[in-house]
Scaffold this motif. Structure first.
Motif, short mmCIF file in Angstrom:
data_model
loop_
_atom_site.label_atom_id
_atom_site.label_comp_id
_atom_site.label_asym_id
_atom_site.label_seq_id
_atom_site.Cartn_x
_atom_site.Cartn_y
_atom_site.Cartn_z
N VAL A 83 21.16 54.00 16.78
CA VAL A 83 20.83 52.54 16.87
C VAL A 83 21.12 51.97 15.33
CG1 VAL A 83 19.39 50.63 17.26
CG2 VAL A 83 19.16 52.83 18.66
N VAL A 84 22.24 51.29 15.25
CA VAL A 84 22.57 50.30 14.02
C VAL A 84 21.90 49.00 14.09
CG1 VAL A 84 24.29 49.69 12.31
CG2 VAL A 84 24.44 51.93 13.83
N THR A 85 20.75 48.57 13.33
CA THR A 85 20.41 47.41 13.36
C THR A 85 19.27 47.24 12.32
OG1 THR A 85 19.33 45.70 15.01
CG2 THR A 85 18.53 47.86 15.09
N SER A 86 18.81 45.99 12.27
CA SER A 86 17.60 45.90 11.18
C SER A 86 16.42 46.57 11.48
CB SER A 86 17.37 44.42 11.05
OG SER A 86 16.11 44.10 10.30
N PRO A 87 15.60 47.16 10.87
CA PRO A 87 14.40 48.00 11.19
C PRO A 87 13.24 46.94 11.24
CG PRO A 87 15.08 47.92 8.96
CD PRO A 87 16.10 47.31 9.49
N THR A 88 13.27 45.92 11.02
CA THR A 88 12.30 44.93 11.12
C THR A 88 12.19 43.73 12.18
OG1 THR A 88 13.17 43.47 9.21
CG2 THR A 88 11.80 45.11 8.50
N GLY A 89 13.00 43.71 12.79
CA GLY A 89 13.43 42.44 13.70
C GLY A 89 12.87 42.96 15.23
N ALA A 90 12.50 41.96 16.21
CA ALA A 90 12.25 42.33 17.40
C ALA A 90 13.20 43.12 18.13
CB ALA A 90 11.95 40.77 17.99
N VAL A 91 14.48 43.29 17.67
CA VAL A 91 15.65 43.82 18.55
C VAL A 91 15.22 45.44 18.47
CG1 VAL A 91 17.95 44.56 18.41
CG2 VAL A 91 17.31 42.07 17.79
N ILE A 92 14.85 45.98 17.48
CA ILE A 92 14.51 47.43 17.59
C ILE A 92 13.60 47.71 18.24
CG2 ILE A 92 13.34 47.37 15.39
CD1 ILE A 92 15.54 50.35 16.64
N ARG A 93 12.51 46.88 18.49
CA ARG A 93 11.31 47.18 19.31
C ARG A 93 11.73 46.93 20.71
NH1 ARG A 93 8.71 43.74 15.23
NH2 ARG A 93 8.88 41.91 16.66
N ASP A 94 12.22 45.97 21.06
CA ASP A 94 12.93 45.94 22.42
C ASP A 94 13.60 47.08 22.95
OD1 ASP A 94 11.65 43.37 22.54
OD2 ASP A 94 13.44 42.38 22.24
N ALA A 132 28.48 43.37 6.80
CA ALA A 132 29.55 44.02 7.36
C ALA A 132 29.80 45.44 6.72
CB ALA A 132 30.88 43.43 7.22
N GLY A 133 29.75 45.67 5.61
CA GLY A 133 30.02 46.95 4.82
C GLY A 133 28.70 47.90 5.30
N GLN A 134 27.55 47.43 5.25
CA GLN A 134 26.46 48.33 5.78
C GLN A 134 26.62 49.02 7.19
OE1 GLN A 134 22.65 47.16 4.81
NE2 GLN A 134 23.03 46.86 2.81
N VAL A 135 26.88 47.91 8.44
CA VAL A 135 27.25 48.36 9.64
C VAL A 135 28.29 49.27 9.43
CG1 VAL A 135 27.55 47.64 11.70
CG2 VAL A 135 26.19 46.32 10.50
N SER A 136 29.45 49.09 8.96
CA SER A 136 30.48 49.83 8.96
C SER A 136 30.21 51.18 8.54
CB SER A 136 31.74 49.63 8.09
OG SER A 136 32.15 48.10 8.76
N ALA A 137 29.33 51.26 7.46
CA ALA A 137 29.03 52.68 6.66
C ALA A 137 28.16 53.34 7.63
CB ALA A 137 28.25 52.60 5.43
N ALA A 138 27.39 52.86 8.43
CA ALA A 138 26.61 52.99 9.42
C ALA A 138 27.15 54.01 10.34
CB ALA A 138 25.65 52.19 9.91
N ILE A 139 28.22 53.23 11.08
CA ILE A 139 29.26 53.98 12.18
C ILE A 139 29.91 55.20 11.58
CG2 ILE A 139 31.10 53.39 13.57
CD1 ILE A 139 30.27 50.63 13.79
N ARG A 140 30.45 54.98 10.36
CA ARG A 140 31.11 56.02 9.84
C ARG A 140 30.09 57.30 9.50
NH1 ARG A 140 34.05 51.90 7.20
NH2 ARG A 140 32.58 52.09 5.35
N GLY A 141 28.90 56.92 9.06
CA GLY A 141 28.02 57.95 8.90
C GLY A 141 27.51 58.66 10.13
N PHE A 142 27.15 57.97 11.27
CA PHE A 142 27.04 58.66 12.43
C PHE A 142 28.27 59.62 12.85
CE2 PHE A 142 23.66 55.38 13.73
CZ PHE A 142 22.54 56.30 13.58
N CYS A 143 29.29 59.11 12.88
CA CYS A 143 30.45 60.01 13.30
C CYS A 143 30.77 61.08 12.24
CB CYS A 143 31.70 59.02 13.41
SG CYS A 143 31.71 57.59 14.54
N ALA A 144 30.20 60.95 11.10
CA ALA A 144 30.44 62.38 10.13
C ALA A 144 29.55 63.39 10.21
CB ALA A 144 30.34 61.78 8.79
N LEU A 145 28.40 63.11 11.23
CA LEU A 145 27.30 64.04 11.26
C LEU A 145 27.79 65.27 12.11
CD1 LEU A 145 24.00 61.73 12.23
CD2 LEU A 145 24.72 62.98 10.18
N PRO A 146 27.59 66.49 11.74
CA PRO A 146 27.95 67.71 12.28
C PRO A 146 27.07 67.78 13.73
CG PRO A 146 26.59 68.39 10.51
CD PRO A 146 26.61 66.90 10.43
#
Length: 527
Positions: A147-158, A184-198
């Motif tokens: 999940v790529v989102t803000s850790p403090t909002g209601a979205v992650i709780r839902d 935009a830069g942080q979300v792009s980095a998060a997606i690339r980080g997930f894809c780079a996990l072994p």
């Protein structure tokens, strides 16, 4: 009356002086301005600078964005985009033009943002990033959800609550900001980080990624229209669900993602099955399998019984086989007796033909062959030994001590010649090295800091050991050390700082010039 102009004595300006005076005046007066206009003649130079023109319906002004400021712009300068820029007014003296040096740039209103969005959307669609064939299916039963989102909002709780109710699995949250210039830069980095996990690493690689954010205005959701973010989603090798905003909100990430969810809760439902429904379906399948298996067994039993009724009885088959066996056994005994009698007659006929001479004849032929071969081998060995003896005698006659000593004499002459050349070469090399050593020794003596001390000079050192290179650097009353060639003496600096040194009289008497003889003049001396 003079013909000169009344102000003809005014100091004339040079062209450069006037140009730079105007430049300073404009920069002082308009050091910070905020302009609104439409971009035209946008040129992205190879060195990183951007040159453009801001215009409205009645005027235009040239502008430049230096390379260091391009990365900080919130939008990419494009032809026809209406923007609001801030910067300072300056001039280009070489061309007598004024321009604005742009520091920030933002879109002028929602209309400009939507126009830019449509242009970028058309560009990405032309590249095929929105094609349905590129979209990957979602995994039916994911083990790990990213999940790529803000850790403090209601979205992650839902999302976490919905996943926990439907399909308890591991959830890996990559915290990012979902609004502003860095989103935009942080979300792009998060997606690339997930894809780079072994696949087998300490942090598990997710089977599906959810990019989520709550609702908002066009400006709030603008980060998810970033071109770099869209390309990062397109390049990801993990299925991505876009859950940005409400159902009526649409961003470019929705078109390029594998699935688009109207809300973050719906994204969690898309990514996970319902465990209770799976269990109920599994129970239903088990019951259906049991019933189907029973029907198959019954059908097979009926078919076996039908086939068994059409087969012959076992006793009938055994009796027929026993009858055939008895007939074959009766015929076998008589056949064996006839076969033994025939072989006995053949043996008697062959035995009458065998004799001792017949058996010894092949052995005698082999013995004769061996004797012939032995005679030929003996004579051949004797001839070979004689040939080798003659060759050995001929080679021995040719070998003399002089022949053996000839190469040694040649090598001795070569060694003497090399020794004669080596001795002068060693002498010349030794002389050159001695000359270089002497030059190095002279250089060492010339660079010795203590050598001038032997000629009457002294070195002034401060209390901390550092050299005093200038007299102005010494303070009155400061203790210094005077290093001579034979000893070191202490001294105290007197006088005022910066005072001119007093001249020291030369103790040596200067020779006086002999007086000139009085000049003889005709008129005489007036005095």
């Amino acid at each position: 009356m003079s013909d000169a102009a009344p102000d003809s004595n005014a100091q004339p300006y040079s062209v450069s002086e006037l140009a730079f005076a105007l430049k300073r005046t404009l920069e002082d007066r308009y050091g910070f301005v905020r302009l609104r206009g439409e971009l035209s003649k946008v040129t992205h130079h190879g060195n990183g600078h951007v040159y453009l023109t801001l215009k409205d319906e009645r005027a235009a002004i040239d502008g430049v964005v230096w390379k260091g400021s391009v990365r900080g712009l919130s939008i990419r300068p494009e032809q026809g985009l209406e923007v609001i820029v801030t910067g300072k007014i300056t001039t280009f003296p070489a061309g007598s033009r004024y321009q604005i040096v742009i520091e920030t740039m933002e879109a002028a209103g929602v209309g400009a943002l939507l126009a830019q969005l449509e242009r970028l959307k058309a560009k990405l669609a032309a590249e095929g990033l929105f094609e349905p064939a590129r979209k990957r299916p979602l995994p039916a039963m994911p083990a790990v959800i990213g999940v790529v989102t803000s850790p403090t909002g209601a979205v992650i709780r839902d999302i976490l609550h919905r996943i926990r109710d439907r399909w308890p699995c591991r959830v890996v949250v990559w915290p990012v900001v979902v609004q502003g210039e860095q989103a935009a830069g942080q979300v792009s980095a998060a997606i690339r980080g997930f894809c780079a996990l072994p696949a087998g690493g300490d942090l598990p690689r997710p089977d599906v990624i959810i990019v989520a954010r709550g609702g908002g205005s066009v400006e709030d959701l603008w980060a998810f229209n970033d071109e770099a973010l869209v390309r990062a989603v397109a390049a990801a090798d993990i299925p991505i669900i876009s859950a940005v905003g409400h159902e009526t909100d649409t961003t470019l990430i929705d078109f390029v993602s594998d699935r688009r969810a109207p809300t973050p809760t719906a994204a969690a439902e898309m990514a996970t099955p319902v465990l209770a429904e799976l269990r109920a379906g599994l129970s239903d399948l088990h019951a259906r399998l049991h019933r189907s298996g029973g029907r198959v067994v019954e059908d097979r039993q009926g078919r076996v019984q039908s086939a068994g009724r059409s087969l012959a009885r076992v006793p009938d088959l055994v009796e027929m086989a026993a009858q055939r066996f008895n007939l074959a056994a009766g015929r076998l005994s008589a056949a064996l007796q006839r076969n033994a009698a025939a072989h006995e007659r053949d043996l008697v006929r062959v035995a009458s033909r065998l004799s001792a001479g017949l058996l010894l004849r092949p052995q005698e032929a082999q013995r004769q062959k061996l004797q012939v071969l032995n005679t030929r081998l003996t004579s051949g060995l004797q001839r070979n030994a004689a040939d080798h003896g003659r060759d050995l005698a001929r080679i021995t006659a040719r070998l003399t001590p002089t022949l053996l000593a000839r190469p040694q004499a040649v090598q001795r002459q070569q060694l003497d010649a090399l020794a004669a050349r080596l001795t002068p070469a060693l002498a010349r090399t030794t002389e050159r090295l001695a000359e270089r050593l002497g030059a190095v020794e002279k250089l060492r003596l010339s660079l010795n800091p203590d050598r001038p001390l032997s000629r009457g000079f002294a070195r002034v050192q401060r209390a901390d050991g550092s050299l005093a290179l200038q007299g102005a650097a010494l303070e009155p009353g400061e203790t210094v050390a005077l290093v001579f060639a034979d000893a070191t003496r202490s001294a105290v600096v007197d006088g005022e700082p910066g005072a001119q040194p007093r001249s020291v009289a030369d103790p040596r008497p200067r020779p006086r010039k002999p007086p000139l003889p009085p000049a003889r003049t005709v008129q005489g001396d007036l005095f």
